[in-house]
Motif scaffolding. Structure first.
Motif, PDB file in Angstrom:
ATOM      1  N   LYS A 102       7.597   1.268 -11.485  1.00 26.51           N
ATOM      2  CA  LYS A 102       6.445   1.368 -10.909  1.00 26.51           C
ATOM      3  C   LYS A 102       5.622   0.127 -11.164  1.00 26.51           C
ATOM      4  O   LYS A 102       4.453  -0.092 -10.510  1.00 26.51           O
ATOM      5  CB  LYS A 102       5.555   2.386 -11.652  1.00 26.51           C
ATOM      6  CG  LYS A 102       6.026   3.924 -11.127  1.00 26.51           C
ATOM      7  CD  LYS A 102       4.975   5.121 -11.425  1.00 26.51           C
ATOM      8  CE  LYS A 102       5.728   6.440 -11.012  1.00 26.51           C
ATOM      9  NZ  LYS A 102       4.915   7.371 -11.542  1.00 26.51           N
ATOM     10  N   LEU A 103       5.971  -0.822 -11.864  1.00 28.70           N
ATOM     11  CA  LEU A 103       5.177  -1.961 -12.122  1.00 28.70           C
ATOM     12  C   LEU A 103       4.961  -2.996 -10.845  1.00 28.70           C
ATOM     13  O   LEU A 103       3.886  -3.449 -10.684  1.00 28.70           O
ATOM     14  CB  LEU A 103       5.926  -3.089 -12.791  1.00 28.70           C
ATOM     15  CG  LEU A 103       5.063  -4.415 -13.453  1.00 28.70           C
ATOM     16  CD1 LEU A 103       5.206  -4.551 -15.243  1.00 28.70           C
ATOM     17  CD2 LEU A 103       5.460  -5.656 -12.683  1.00 28.70           C
ATOM     18  N   GLY A 104       5.864  -2.913  -9.671  1.00 28.09           N
ATOM     19  CA  GLY A 104       5.738  -3.763  -8.494  1.00 28.09           C
ATOM     20  C   GLY A 104       4.539  -3.289  -7.623  1.00 28.09           C
ATOM     21  O   GLY A 104       3.847  -3.936  -7.208  1.00 28.09           O
ATOM     22  N   ALA A 105       4.194  -1.952  -7.408  1.00 28.24           N
ATOM     23  CA  ALA A 105       3.296  -1.535  -6.408  1.00 28.24           C
ATOM     24  C   ALA A 105       2.067  -1.989  -6.974  1.00 28.24           C
ATOM     25  O   ALA A 105       1.290  -2.648  -5.981  1.00 28.24           O
ATOM     26  CB  ALA A 105       3.305  -0.148  -6.280  1.00 28.24           C
ATOM     27  N   PRO A 106       1.568  -1.900  -8.042  1.00 28.21           N
ATOM     28  CA  PRO A 106       0.132  -2.726  -8.350  1.00 28.21           C
ATOM     29  C   PRO A 106       0.375  -4.050  -8.474  1.00 28.21           C
ATOM     30  O   PRO A 106      -0.950  -4.741  -8.149  1.00 28.21           O
ATOM     31  CB  PRO A 106      -0.058  -2.045  -9.703  1.00 28.21           C
ATOM     32  CG  PRO A 106       1.033  -1.356 -10.218  1.00 28.21           C
ATOM     33  CD  PRO A 106       1.893  -0.992  -9.229  1.00 28.21           C
ATOM     34  N   LEU A 107       1.221  -4.805  -8.864  1.00 30.48           N
ATOM     35  CA  LEU A 107       1.336  -6.261  -8.455  1.00 30.48           C
ATOM     36  C   LEU A 107       1.182  -6.628  -7.186  1.00 30.48           C
ATOM     37  O   LEU A 107       0.370  -7.374  -6.901  1.00 30.48           O
ATOM     38  CB  LEU A 107       2.731  -6.739  -9.307  1.00 30.48           C
ATOM     39  CG  LEU A 107       2.892  -8.195  -9.243  1.00 30.48           C
ATOM     40  CD1 LEU A 107       1.969  -8.658  -9.785  1.00 30.48           C
ATOM     41  CD2 LEU A 107       4.232  -8.317  -9.747  1.00 30.48           C
ATOM     42  N   ARG A 108       1.914  -5.800  -6.348  1.00 31.30           N
ATOM     43  CA  ARG A 108       1.670  -6.054  -4.836  1.00 31.30           C
ATOM     44  C   ARG A 108       0.391  -6.184  -4.424  1.00 31.30           C
ATOM     45  O   ARG A 108      -0.202  -6.984  -3.665  1.00 31.30           O
ATOM     46  CB  ARG A 108       2.505  -5.478  -4.054  1.00 31.30           C
ATOM     47  CG  ARG A 108       4.226  -5.964  -4.231  1.00 31.30           C
ATOM     48  CD  ARG A 108       4.841  -4.759  -3.310  1.00 31.30           C
ATOM     49  NE  ARG A 108       6.444  -5.040  -3.415  1.00 31.30           N
ATOM     50  CZ  ARG A 108       7.324  -4.659  -4.402  1.00 31.30           C
ATOM     51  NH1 ARG A 108       6.812  -3.913  -5.227  1.00 31.30           N
ATOM     52  NH2 ARG A 108       8.434  -5.262  -4.393  1.00 31.30           N
ATOM     53  N   ILE A 109      -0.504  -5.055  -4.861  1.00 27.27           N
ATOM     54  CA  ILE A 109      -1.847  -5.031  -4.485  1.00 27.27           C
ATOM     55  C   ILE A 109      -2.621  -6.182  -4.974  1.00 27.27           C
ATOM     56  O   ILE A 109      -3.259  -6.656  -4.534  1.00 27.27           O
ATOM     57  CB  ILE A 109      -2.416  -3.594  -4.974  1.00 27.27           C
ATOM     58  CG1 ILE A 109      -1.879  -2.364  -4.247  1.00 27.27           C
ATOM     59  CG2 ILE A 109      -4.002  -3.645  -4.886  1.00 27.27           C
ATOM     60  CD1 ILE A 109      -2.064  -1.141  -4.870  1.00 27.27           C
ATOM     61  N   ALA A 110      -2.181  -6.654  -6.383  1.00 26.56           N
ATOM     62  CA  ALA A 110      -3.090  -7.697  -6.906  1.00 26.56           C
ATOM     63  C   ALA A 110      -3.151  -9.167  -6.221  1.00 26.56           C
ATOM     64  O   ALA A 110      -3.784  -9.869  -5.939  1.00 26.56           O
ATOM     65  CB  ALA A 110      -2.514  -7.810  -8.347  1.00 26.56           C
ATOM     66  N   VAL A 111      -1.603  -9.075  -5.439  1.00 30.07           N
ATOM     67  CA  VAL A 111      -1.382 -10.263  -4.837  1.00 30.07           C
ATOM     68  C   VAL A 111      -1.635 -10.379  -3.288  1.00 30.07           C
ATOM     69  O   VAL A 111      -1.128 -11.263  -2.562  1.00 30.07           O
ATOM     70  CB  VAL A 111      -0.182 -11.023  -5.190  1.00 30.07           C
ATOM     71  CG1 VAL A 111       0.153 -11.378  -6.515  1.00 30.07           C
ATOM     72  CG2 VAL A 111       1.168 -10.171  -4.697  1.00 30.07           C
ATOM     73  N   SER A 112      -1.714  -9.162  -2.716  1.00 32.02           N
ATOM     74  CA  SER A 112      -2.061  -8.772  -1.265  1.00 32.02           C
ATOM     75  C   SER A 112      -0.705  -8.799  -0.497  1.00 32.02           C
ATOM     76  O   SER A 112      -0.513  -9.776  -0.059  1.00 32.02           O
ATOM     77  CB  SER A 112      -3.087  -9.706  -0.594  1.00 32.02           C
ATOM     78  OG  SER A 112      -3.181  -9.318   0.671  1.00 32.02           O
ATOM     79  N   LYS A 113      -0.267  -7.728  -0.345  1.00 31.01           N
ATOM     80  CA  LYS A 113       1.004  -7.635   0.436  1.00 31.01           C
ATOM     81  C   LYS A 113       2.392  -7.454  -0.718  1.00 31.01           C
ATOM     82  O   LYS A 113       2.462  -6.580  -1.569  1.00 31.01           O
ATOM     83  CB  LYS A 113       1.219  -8.394   1.644  1.00 31.01           C
ATOM     84  CG  LYS A 113       2.263  -7.977   2.390  1.00 31.01           C
ATOM     85  CD  LYS A 113       2.311  -8.686   3.852  1.00 31.01           C
ATOM     86  CE  LYS A 113       3.704  -8.322   4.405  1.00 31.01           C
ATOM     87  NZ  LYS A 113       3.732  -9.084   5.742  1.00 31.01           N
ATOM     88  N   GLY A 114       3.021  -8.587  -0.498  1.00 29.56           N
ATOM     89  CA  GLY A 114       4.327  -8.416  -1.447  1.00 29.56           C
ATOM     90  C   GLY A 114       5.445  -7.689  -0.943  1.00 29.56           C
ATOM     91  O   GLY A 114       5.858  -6.725  -1.455  1.00 29.56           O
ATOM     92  N   ALA A 115       6.157  -8.305   0.360  1.00 26.15           N
ATOM     93  CA  ALA A 115       7.124  -7.493   0.974  1.00 26.15           C
ATOM     94  C   ALA A 115       8.419  -7.543   0.201  1.00 26.15           C
ATOM     95  O   ALA A 115       9.266  -6.626   0.543  1.00 26.15           O
ATOM     96  CB  ALA A 115       7.020  -7.852   2.337  1.00 26.15           C
ATOM     97  N   ALA A 116       8.499  -8.607  -0.497  1.00 20.33           N
ATOM     98  CA  ALA A 116       9.949  -9.045  -1.201  1.00 20.33           C
ATOM     99  C   ALA A 116       9.855  -8.435  -2.342  1.00 20.33           C
ATOM    100  O   ALA A 116       9.013  -8.185  -3.156  1.00 20.33           O
ATOM    101  CB  ALA A 116       9.860 -10.530  -1.355  1.00 20.33           C
TER     102      ALA A 116
END
Length: 194
Positions: A102-116
């Motif tokens: 679950k760490l990745g989903a909120p990190l992606r929000i913090a950096v706006s998107k994050g498809a990789a």
């Protein structure tokens, strides 16, 4: 269960010159680390749900701290990575529980998107153990100019019952990239690869 954080550390690294060539603007990487209590230290547990929940909390917190340290808008973040060092009373699976579900989903929000996928590394170690946090472009894994790493280390951690969790976010790729491949301006960002 919220993370019991003993220490938060944020650092920014800027490269202004590489091989006697000025880097303008400088390449920048931000590292945010949390030294946390390991609720499973010293015992085997079949379910690692508390660490999975902690990972979700730390993904947003550390990602946001990195973006703030760089002084950029979330959509200006270009690459990211994550890592964890487990103290000797823990096991490698404790790092996996924090980093992967679950760490990745909120990190992606913090950096706006994050498809990789978010590159990661993990290890066990004692006080002062260093780990390289691998980096890749947040939206397209095939962008070679963003394959990089940043070392993370806390002098007094991890103690046997602790875990050091690290996130790195950049506003650029490596200085002077010239090994070809997909360029940042060519990214489609649809499948996380290209």
């Amino acid at each position: 269960m919220p993370a019991k954080i003993r220490k938060l550390i944020v650092q920014v690294e800027e490269t202004h010159v590489e091989m006697d060539k000025a880097i303008t603007p400088p390449t920048r990487k931000a590292l945010a680390m949390a030294v946390i209590d390991n609720p499973y230290a010293g015992r085997y547990a079949e379910s690692l749900d508390d660490l999975i929940t902690i990972g979700e909390e730390l993904g947003g917190l550390l990602g946001k701290r990195c973006v703030e340290a760089l002084g950029i808008a979330p959509e200006q973040a270009q690459s990211y990575g994550k890592a964890a060092i487990v103290g000797e009373a823990g096991e490698l699976e404790h790092a996996a529980a924090i980093l992967h579900p679950k760490l990745g989903a909120p990190l992606r929000i913090a950096v706006s998107k994050g498809a990789a996928l978010v590159p990661s590394s993990k290890k066990r170690g004692g006080l002062g153990t260093a780990i390289d946090v691998p980096l890749g472009h947040k939206d397209a894994a095939f962008v070679r100019s963003h394959f990089d790493a940043m070392e993370a280390r806390v002098a007094d951690a991890p103690r046997p019952n602790e875990i050091v969790v690290a996130v790195v976010v950049t506003d650029s790729g490596r200085p002077l990239p010239r090994v070809g491949g997909l360029q940042s301006h060519e990214i489609k960002g649809e499948d996380g690869l290209r």
